[in-house]
Design an enzyme around this catalytic site. Structure first.
Site, PDB file in Angstrom:
ATOM      1  N   ILE B   5       0.938  -1.273  -0.040  1.00  0.00           N
ATOM      2  CA  ILE B   5      -0.075  -0.092  -0.302  1.00  0.00           C
ATOM      3  C   ILE B   5       0.768   1.622  -0.110  1.00  0.00           C
ATOM      4  O   ILE B   5      -0.005   2.376  -0.389  1.00  0.00           O
ATOM      5  CB  ILE B   5      -0.855  -0.203   1.498  1.00  0.00           C
ATOM      6  CG1 ILE B   5      -0.474  -0.400   2.484  1.00  0.00           C
ATOM      7  CG2 ILE B   5      -1.913  -0.866   1.287  1.00  0.00           C
ATOM      8  CD1 ILE B   5      -1.423   0.231   3.575  1.00  0.00           C
ATOM      9  N   GLY B   8       7.511   3.619   1.870  1.00  0.00           N
ATOM     10  CA  GLY B   8       7.772   4.598   2.090  1.00  0.00           C
ATOM     11  C   GLY B   8       9.602   5.048   2.224  1.00  0.00           C
ATOM     12  O   GLY B   8       9.332   4.040   1.193  1.00  0.00           O
ATOM     13  N   ALA B   9      10.312   6.370   2.685  1.00  0.00           N
ATOM     14  CA  ALA B   9      11.164   6.090   3.220  1.00  0.00           C
ATOM     15  C   ALA B   9      12.468   4.670   3.034  1.00  0.00           C
ATOM     16  O   ALA B   9      13.275   4.629   2.276  1.00  0.00           O
ATOM     17  CB  ALA B   9      12.010   7.335   3.620  1.00  0.00           C
ATOM     18  N   GLU B  10      12.033   4.018   4.112  1.00  0.00           N
ATOM     19  CA  GLU B  10      12.746   3.669   4.443  1.00  0.00           C
ATOM     20  C   GLU B  10      12.504   2.219   4.279  1.00  0.00           C
ATOM     21  O   GLU B  10      12.769   1.127   4.080  1.00  0.00           O
ATOM     22  CB  GLU B  10      12.745   3.314   6.028  1.00  0.00           C
ATOM     23  CG  GLU B  10      13.166   4.047   6.746  1.00  0.00           C
ATOM     24  CD  GLU B  10      14.099   4.235   8.609  1.00  0.00           C
ATOM     25  OE1 GLU B  10      14.236   2.370   8.482  1.00  0.00           O
ATOM     26  OE2 GLU B  10      12.905   4.567   9.136  1.00  0.00           O
ATOM     27  N   ALA B  11      11.008   2.063   4.402  1.00  0.00           N
ATOM     28  CA  ALA B  11      10.463   0.735   4.137  1.00  0.00           C
ATOM     29  C   ALA B  11       9.200   0.390   2.905  1.00  0.00           C
ATOM     30  O   ALA B  11       8.183   0.984   2.729  1.00  0.00           O
ATOM     31  CB  ALA B  11       9.963   0.863   5.497  1.00  0.00           C
ATOM     32  N   ILE B  13       5.198  -0.570   2.847  1.00  0.00           N
ATOM     33  CA  ILE B  13       3.821  -1.103   3.974  1.00  0.00           C
ATOM     34  C   ILE B  13       3.527  -2.288   3.502  1.00  0.00           C
ATOM     35  O   ILE B  13       2.471  -1.650   2.219  1.00  0.00           O
ATOM     36  CB  ILE B  13       3.463   0.423   3.775  1.00  0.00           C
ATOM     37  CG1 ILE B  13       4.659   1.464   4.620  1.00  0.00           C
ATOM     38  CG2 ILE B  13       2.072   0.503   5.157  1.00  0.00           C
ATOM     39  CD1 ILE B  13       5.321   0.562   6.094  1.00  0.00           C
ATOM     40  N   ASP B 122      11.561  10.866  14.006  1.00  0.00           N
ATOM     41  CA  ASP B 122      10.843  11.664  12.916  1.00  0.00           C
ATOM     42  C   ASP B 122       9.329  12.245  13.244  1.00  0.00           C
ATOM     43  O   ASP B 122       8.727  11.458  12.496  1.00  0.00           O
ATOM     44  CB  ASP B 122      11.466   9.540  12.461  1.00  0.00           C
ATOM     45  CG  ASP B 122      10.743  10.073  10.877  1.00  0.00           C
ATOM     46  OD1 ASP B 122      10.843  11.798  10.367  1.00  0.00           O
ATOM     47  OD2 ASP B 122      10.938   9.478  10.300  1.00  0.00           O
TER      48      ASP B 122
HETATM   49  N1  LIG Z   1      -0.050   0.669  11.402  1.00  0.00           N
HETATM   50  C1  LIG Z   1      -0.200   1.289  10.478  1.00  0.00           C
HETATM   51  N2  LIG Z   1      -1.371   1.175   9.836  1.00  0.00           N
HETATM   52  C2  LIG Z   1      -2.237   2.394   8.664  1.00  0.00           C
HETATM   53  N3  LIG Z   1      -1.152   2.312   7.924  1.00  0.00           N
HETATM   54  C3  LIG Z   1       0.228   2.656   8.038  1.00  0.00           C
HETATM   55  C4  LIG Z   1       0.665   2.112   9.429  1.00  0.00           C
HETATM   56  N4  LIG Z   1       2.181   1.944   9.302  1.00  0.00           N
HETATM   57  C5  LIG Z   1       1.924   3.100   8.289  1.00  0.00           C
HETATM   58  N5  LIG Z   1       1.501   2.726   7.527  1.00  0.00           N
HETATM   59  C6  LIG Z   1       1.031   3.460   6.232  1.00  0.00           C
HETATM   60  O1  LIG Z   1       2.458   3.885   5.780  1.00  0.00           O
HETATM   61  C7  LIG Z   1       3.141   4.926   5.153  1.00  0.00           C
HETATM   62  C8  LIG Z   1       4.718   4.754   5.700  1.00  0.00           C
HETATM   63  O2  LIG Z   1       5.070   4.153   7.221  1.00  0.00           O
HETATM   64  P1  LIG Z   1       6.122   4.187   8.043  1.00  0.00           P
HETATM   65  O3  LIG Z   1       6.355   5.725   8.272  1.00  0.00           O
HETATM   66  O4  LIG Z   1       6.188   3.048   9.152  1.00  0.00           O
HETATM   67  O5  LIG Z   1       7.602   3.679   6.630  1.00  0.00           O
HETATM   68  P2  LIG Z   1       8.660   4.514   6.830  1.00  0.00           P
HETATM   69  O6  LIG Z   1       9.531   4.246   5.488  1.00  0.00           O
HETATM   70  O7  LIG Z   1       9.388   4.811   7.750  1.00  0.00           O
HETATM   71  O8  LIG Z   1       7.563   5.811   6.360  1.00  0.00           O
HETATM   72  P3  LIG Z   1       8.864   7.577   6.146  1.00  0.00           P
HETATM   73  O9  LIG Z   1       9.009   7.482   4.725  1.00  0.00           O
HETATM   74  O10 LIG Z   1       8.015   8.847   6.233  1.00  0.00           O
HETATM   75  O11 LIG Z   1      10.013   7.540   6.769  1.00  0.00           O
HETATM   76  C9  LIG Z   1       2.242   5.778   6.318  1.00  0.00           C
HETATM   77  O12 LIG Z   1       2.845   7.287   6.389  1.00  0.00           O
HETATM   78  C10 LIG Z   1       1.249   5.215   6.823  1.00  0.00           C
HETATM   79  O13 LIG Z   1       0.664   6.168   5.513  1.00  0.00           O
END
Ligand SMILES: Nc1ncnc2c1ncn2[C@@H]1O[C@H](COP(=O)(O)OP(=O)(O)OP(=O)(O)O)[C@@H](O)[C@H]1O
Lengths: 338, 211
Positions: B5, B8-11, B13, B122
């Site tokens: 779905i 993200g920058a790191e991961a 999802i 963050d």
């Molecule tokens: N538990 C959750 N329930 C619903 N949506 C979620 C959940 N965890 C993450 N998401 C969705 O996925 C996106 C990215 O998640 P997250 O911030 O944990 O990952 P990231 O790769 O660290 O992102 P970033 O780009 O902020 O570093 C969130 O902005 C949110 O839209």
């Protein structure tokens, strides 16, 4: 020469860069042609950093020659130029004042509009023009800057930046420790190529910001303890550049833009380019990098941005043309871009 | 079964199931551009931090998704799916009526974290999910414990940076609301110290020049 001008209509801008170690003058035409770009770089003795007063003395000495050469190379005289641009900041006060003084005198004598240019924006605008990028997330990395920025609502907005040293300073200060003369980025890149042994260094990303002071302190200490220099150079690059790649990736994910532009002196580093190319691929973004010859500080950055600003009717009265040592790029209203 | 779905920058999802409940699978995939030892170190550490700080934050009185499962070696976390809208979109879509209230709540939540020496690391509008009028904090991969004023100030400084770069039209107002909410929990003296520290940080880092 007159003939060419008559056939070939266009606007010409003369620009002068003198924010730090480089004194450079250039003329650009409104179609983006760089008619001249002449520079003279002050190099401090090996093992020591740039001293603002020494650098400004160098600038004063070379200024007449560089100015003259920028006109000869372009085949123009100052009367044929439409605007005079200078880097008004950010930078070292004594250095900035040399460029500003020269430019003010020329503007006054030839009765031309004087256009102040923010040097960070100079880097970005020239890189955009030369690469054809349209709406990129920009990683600007040099001795004076480490900024991740993107354009929105009339200004370049800063998404991330360094909390302490710039990446250029990290490389130069480590280089100085091992007796290289500044800037030492290129030498460090060469040494780094000789190793693939990773020595763990502090990887510090805070939100969208980075901090390099931990890397510098640790690397200096390990060097004194006799750790292999090639491996240290390799590890400094790997750690620092991975941090930059990560924050760029964050800005890309956040803004959902589809272009990445790497600009500034450190953009010449092949390893950094490689990492950012991978980042761009992962987010289906196009990757651009500023051509090496225009990645460092140069007059063309100022002349081109001055030309854009001039076309948006931006100029400054001579009496008010102060230099601003810490002029943030997100304080500039960019009227020529939408 | 699992559906990507968001990248993200790191991961990455994914939305999937965990024992017949909707669940989020967050995978920190290897980044090929990173030196491999460094890459493994970062992904493992952040996965572990994220899982433990999601829990620590909840203990401090800030809502977070429940953690169902973690695999440190694969850098995977399975957590509760939060059906909400990110504050980022709420602001961009100008659902202004409750933005003020939400920003105050953001401030109160940050203060609760800091009171328990938790630095989120963050704070951005894409890491706050809004469910009805409640806030859920996510993305604790950069979180750590600290009692230092400096670390708390950097946390807020980052928040402010995000507002100024991504939500300039409401930035000042939103940040003031956040500080107000923060003060409700932490007190006026603490806010004064923090604001002073934030100014100091901004002076220090910005426009570092070749010396
Ligand atoms: N538990 C959750 N329930 C619903 N949506 C979620 C959940 N965890 C993450 N998401 C969705 O996925 C996106 C990215 O998640 P997250 O911030 O944990 O990952 P990231 O790769 O660290 O992102 P970033 O780009 O902020 O570093 C969130 O902005 C949110 O839209």
């Amino acid at each position: 020469m007159k003939n060419r001008l008559e056939i070939d209509k266009g606007i010409f801008c003369w620009g002068c860069e003198s924010t730090a170690h480089t004194f450079s003058c250039s003329i650009l035409k409104s179609d983006g042609r760089i008619l001249s770009d002449v520079k003279s770089i002050y190099t401090p003795p090996p093992g020591s950093g740039i001293h603002p007063r020494e650098a400004s003395r160098h600038h004063i000495e070379v200024a007449p020659k560089v100015v003259k050469q920028s006109l000869i190379q372009a085949g123009l005289n100052m009367k044929e130029v439409d605007a005079i641009a200078f880097s008004a900041g950010p930078g070292l006060g004594p250095c900035l004042r040399v460029g500003a003084t020269v430019s003010r005198a020329l503007a006054l004598y030839y009765d031309k509009p004087l256009v102040p240019v923010n040097h960070a924006i100079g880097h970005i605008e020239l890189a955009i023009m030369l690469t054809g990028a349209k709406d990129p997330v920009v990683l600007l990395v040099s001795g004076g800057h480490t900024i991740i920025t993107a354009f929105s609502r009339g200004r370049w907005r800063v998404f991330g930046e360094t909390l302490d040293l710039t990446v250029g300073q990290l490389l130069d200060q480590f280089g100085r420790e091992i007796g290289f003369s500044s800037p030492s980025g290129q030498r460090i890149e060469e040494l780094a190529k000789k190793s693939s042994k990773y020595i763990s260094l502090p990887y510090t990303v805070k939100g969208n910001d980075v901090s390099f002071s931990g890397i510098l302190t640790t690397a200096k200490k390990l060097f004194k303890e006799g750790k292999d220099l090639d491996s240290l150079c390799f590890s400094i690059q790997e750690t620092a550049f991975a941090m930059l790649a990560e924050v760029t990736e964050r800005a890309l994910a956040f803004t959902e833009k589809k272009e990445v532009l790497l600009a500034g002196g450190v953009a010449a580093n092949k390893r950094l380019q490689e990492m950012l190319m991978e980042v761009s691929k992962r987010h289906d973004a196009k990757f651009f990098v500023v051509p090496k010859e225009y990645s460092g500080d140069c007059g063309a950055q100022i002349a081109w941005t001055g030309l854009l600003a001039h076309s948006a009717n931006i100029s400054v009265d001579i009496e008010k043309s102060f230099v601003k040592q810490s002029w943030r790029l997100d304080k500039v209203d960019v009227k020529w871009r939408d | 079964m699992e559906r990507l779905i968001r990248k993200g920058a790191e991961a990455d999802i994914y939305l999937g199931e965990w024992f017949r409940k909707e669940a989020i699978l967050k995978i920190r995939k290897p980044k090929p551009y990173r030196q491999s030892e460094l890459d493994v170190e970062i992904r493992k550490k952040r996965t572990l931090h994220e899982a433990s700080f999601l829990m620590n934050a909840r203990k401090a009185g800030v809502s977070t998704p429940l953690v169902y499962f973690i695999d440190q070696n694969k850098a995977e976390i399975v957590m509760q799916y939060i059906k909400g809208v990110r504050l980022k979109e709420m602001i961009s879509d100008r659902k202004m009526d409750n933005i003020d209230a939400l920003c105050s709540e953001v401030g109160r939540c940050i203060a609760r974290l800091h009171k328990n020496n938790i630095i989120h690391g963050d704070l951005t509008t894409s890491n706050f999910l809004v469910v009805k009028n409640r806030l859920v904090f996510i993305d604790f991969g950069l979180a750590f414990f600290s009692q230092r004023l400096e670390d708390m100030a950097v946390d807020l400084h980052l928040m402010r940076g995000v507002l100024q770069s991504a939500h300039i039209e409401v930035a000042d107002e939103a940040f003031n609301k956040i500080l107000k909410g923060y003060a409700e929990i932490a007190g006026m003296n603490m806010i004064k110290d923090l604001v002073r520290k934030i100014k100091e940080i901004e002076r220090r880092g910005r426009y570092a020049r070749v010396e």
